[in-house]
Design a protein around this motif. Structure first.
Motif, mmCIF file in Angstrom:
data_model
loop_
_atom_site.group_PDB
_atom_site.id
_atom_site.type_symbol
_atom_site.label_atom_id
_atom_site.label_comp_id
_atom_site.label_asym_id
_atom_site.label_seq_id
_atom_site.Cartn_x
_atom_site.Cartn_y
_atom_site.Cartn_z
ATOM 1 N N VAL A 1 -8.270 6.537 0.058
ATOM 2 C CA VAL A 1 -7.306 6.790 0.867
ATOM 3 C C VAL A 1 -7.766 7.478 2.107
ATOM 4 O O VAL A 1 -7.146 7.144 3.245
ATOM 5 N N HIS B 1 0.900 -1.317 -0.175
ATOM 6 C CA HIS B 1 0.269 -0.101 0.165
ATOM 7 C C HIS B 1 0.787 1.163 0.076
ATOM 8 O O HIS B 1 0.493 2.180 -0.777
ATOM 9 N N GLU B 2 2.005 1.199 0.762
ATOM 10 C CA GLU B 2 2.706 2.227 1.078
ATOM 11 C C GLU B 2 3.311 2.853 -0.521
ATOM 12 O O GLU B 2 3.736 4.097 -0.428
ATOM 13 N N VAL B 3 3.269 1.983 -1.374
ATOM 14 C CA VAL B 3 4.150 2.284 -2.786
ATOM 15 C C VAL B 3 2.897 2.735 -3.604
ATOM 16 O O VAL B 3 3.075 3.519 -4.420
ATOM 17 N N LEU C 1 -6.465 6.022 6.204
ATOM 18 C CA LEU C 1 -5.773 6.885 7.082
ATOM 19 C C LEU C 1 -6.235 6.657 8.530
ATOM 20 O O LEU C 1 -7.462 6.249 8.815
ATOM 21 N N PRO D 1 0.297 5.784 -3.487
ATOM 22 C CA PRO D 1 0.639 7.008 -3.977
ATOM 23 C C PRO D 1 1.016 7.170 -5.278
ATOM 24 O O PRO D 1 0.677 8.161 -6.163
#
Length: 153
Positions: free
Chosen positions: A149, A2-4, A153, A7
């Motif tokens: 997104v 998800h971190e890549v 969070l 975004p």
């Protein structure tokens, strides 16, 4: 992952929606205001500048959203990423079936020797209509991706 991927999808979707918004605000009004020969020259100039950039952004958005559907941590985010993928895919379909054929036809014209029936075949209004539709889909996809997104969070 998800971190890549998140975004990257937001970047690609944002770039495609941003470019299309730019055409709505500046490109289309300019092209509509030009005389026929200058329009053909300008349209051909613009059309060749966005390949392969725009297709890569659109396809990357669709594929990225599809992967995010599979790896989504909740059903709600999976649904939102799926909706965004469908919206972005709709923009791709319009591009391929409507705008790209017009671009190819205009790029094949000689601005100094336009067909006698160019006034009747002038594609500006049709291109504008389809560009508005794909722009709306790309912007909607970006809004839905942003909502997904927000849930992450």
């Amino acid at each position: 992952m998800h971190e890549v991927l998140v975004p990257l999808v937001l970047l690609l979707n944002g770039l495609s929606a941003g470019v299309l918004t730019g055409t709505l605000l500046g490109g289309v009004p300019l092209l509509l205001a030009l005389p026929d020969d200058r329009y053909v020259h300008a349209h051909a100039f613009f059309a060749t500048r966005y390949d392969p950039f725009m297709p890569a952004c659109f396809i990357g958005t669709v594929l990225g959203d599809v992967v995010l559907v599979v790896v989504a941590p909740t059903a709600a985010t999976a649904v939102l990423f799926a909706v965004a993928a469908v919206l972005a895919a709709g923009a791709v379909v319009i591009s391929l079936l409507k705008n790209v054929p017009i671009n190819k036809w205009v790029c094949g014209l000689d601005p100094d020797h336009l067909p006698a029936d160019f006034a009747e075949r002038d594609p500006r209004r049709a291109w504008q209509t389809w560009n508005r539709a794909r722009s709306a889909l790309a912007i909607a996809a970006l809004l839905v991706n942003a909502a997904a997104v927000a849930l992450l969070l």
